[in-house]
Write an enzyme that holds these catalytic residues in place. Structure first.
Site, PDB file in Angstrom:
ATOM      1  N   ASP A 142       3.010  -0.162  -5.047  1.00  0.00           N
ATOM      2  CA  ASP A 142       2.190  -1.395  -5.764  1.00  0.00           C
ATOM      3  C   ASP A 142       1.834  -2.501  -4.554  1.00  0.00           C
ATOM      4  OD1 ASP A 142       1.794   0.227  -8.115  1.00  0.00           O
ATOM      5  OD2 ASP A 142       3.669  -0.732  -8.655  1.00  0.00           O
ATOM      6  N   LYS A 143       0.846  -2.904  -4.997  1.00  0.00           N
ATOM      7  CA  LYS A 143       0.889  -4.189  -4.210  1.00  0.00           C
ATOM      8  C   LYS A 143       1.636  -5.384  -3.946  1.00  0.00           C
ATOM      9  CE  LYS A 143      -2.198  -8.574  -4.207  1.00  0.00           C
ATOM     10  NZ  LYS A 143      -2.909  -9.357  -5.108  1.00  0.00           N
TER      11      LYS A 143
END
Length: 349
Positions: free
Chosen positions: A156-157
């Site tokens: 994820d970011k």
């Protein structure tokens, strides 16, 4: 799941291109399509969705619908526009990459928190893929329709840590099989709310899209929905109202650790999407609340780091294991909680 049409030919102005496609789960309660899509598409506004509906760009079961149409279980919802999705075209950008290892077949990178792995809605530049396109030529892609050079897996970011990138078609196929067969070694460090009483444990529960909040994944205990997921955890340090844990992934589902830890009552610290940016454990004292807010400032993201990555080299067959230290924002947060926890114990003594 998103599917992408081919690039348009000249003068085909009337052609519509599919940007999003969603299939409503079995447990979907009737919900207006504008609200449904707001839960599913990041950075979308209700006004834009309503305008798209008025223009005939929202289809349910291949028929245009108005914004007040109520999505039901089994409905297929599409958003179609007059131009192709921008995700299919990636612009090379000179963005620094922290390369941990590189040879003729693979690259191992340490992704910084805040960097998106590949372009998507609202993030068409500044991603790891944009950087890979600049620094490396002719990287392969798992899916021909998507320009995602070298990507075999993603994080994820706001999760930091290790990713392996394939440099050749053969390496990509070999690595993809390892991830599919669950033979890779992946260990994460997470900071979660609450005191986990067990020293170690295993979380088993199917993970799928949340029926009412499509930006979240959730656990379906009865196994009727979602995909099989297994997370093993071990407590590294207890700090009063939070716990530092190591998580070992047996499967690799979207938001697996985030969803599994929330399911057992230990949401990741400062995980905004899953409610971890609220004070979930502790006292009602003003000083404590201010302390936690300061902690949120120190580490303004979900506290998750992909620390260890191991896999078999696709050419030599050698087992490669890499480890990158927990980044400063998480280590500083742990130090701050240590001081607070020790001071609290001293006061109680």
């Amino acid at each position: 799941m998103r599917e992408y049409e081919d690039a348009p030919e000249e003068n085909e102005e009337d052609e519509l291109y599919e940007h999003y496609r969603f299939k409503a789960d079995k447990g979907q309660q009737p919900l207006r399509v504008d609200k449904y899509l707001m839960n599913f598409i990041e950075n979308a506004t209700r006004n834009k969705i309503q305008q798209a509906a008025k223009a005939g760009n929202i289809l349910v079961n291949d028929e245009p619908v108005k914004q007040n149409y109520k999505v039901k279980a089994g409905d297929e919802v599409k958003v179609v526009l007059s131009y192709p999705p921008r995700e299919t075209t990636v612009i090379p950008q000179d963005i620094p990459i922290d390369i941990v290892y590189e040879d003729e077949s693979v690259i191992v990178v340490n992704k910084a928190p805040g960097m998106v792995v590949h372009p998507g809605h609202g993030n068409y530049s500044g991603t790891l893929v944009n950087a890979l396109k600049f620094h490396f030529d002719n990287l392969p892609s798992l899916v021909a329709e998507l320009d995602r050079p070298g990507l075999v897996h993603r994080i994820d970011k706001d999760t930091s840590g290790l990713l392996v990138i394939a440099k050749t078609e053969y390496a990509m196929d070999h690595l993809a099989k390892q991830f599919f067969n669950r033979t890779t070694r992946r260990l994460y460090v997470a900071i979660v709310w609450g005191n986990i009483e067990e020293d170690e444990g295993t979380i088993i529960g199917n993970i799928g899209r949340h029926p009412s909040n499509r930006m979240q994944m959730t656990v379906f205990e009865d196994g009727s929905q979602g995909k099989h997921a297994v997370t093993h955890f071990k407590v590294l340090e207890r700090l009063g109202y939070i716990t530092v844990v190591e998580c070992k992934l047996e499967t690799g589902r979207t938001h697996q650790i985030r969803a599994h830890m929330k399911h057992i009552g230990h949401t990741l610290f400062n995980d905004e999407r899953y409610g971890g940016n609220e004070i979930l454990k502790g006292t009602t004292f003003t000083k404590y609340k201010q302390f936690v807010q300061n902690c949120f400032t120190i580490c303004p993201r979900q506290t998750l780091h992909a620390r260890t990555l191991g896999f078999e080299h696709p050419v030599t067959g050698e087992q490669l294991d890499f480890e990158c230290p927990v980044p400063d924002d998480m280590t500083n947060l742990i130090k701050k909680w240590r001081v607070y926890s020790n001071a609290t114990w001293e006061e109680e003594d």
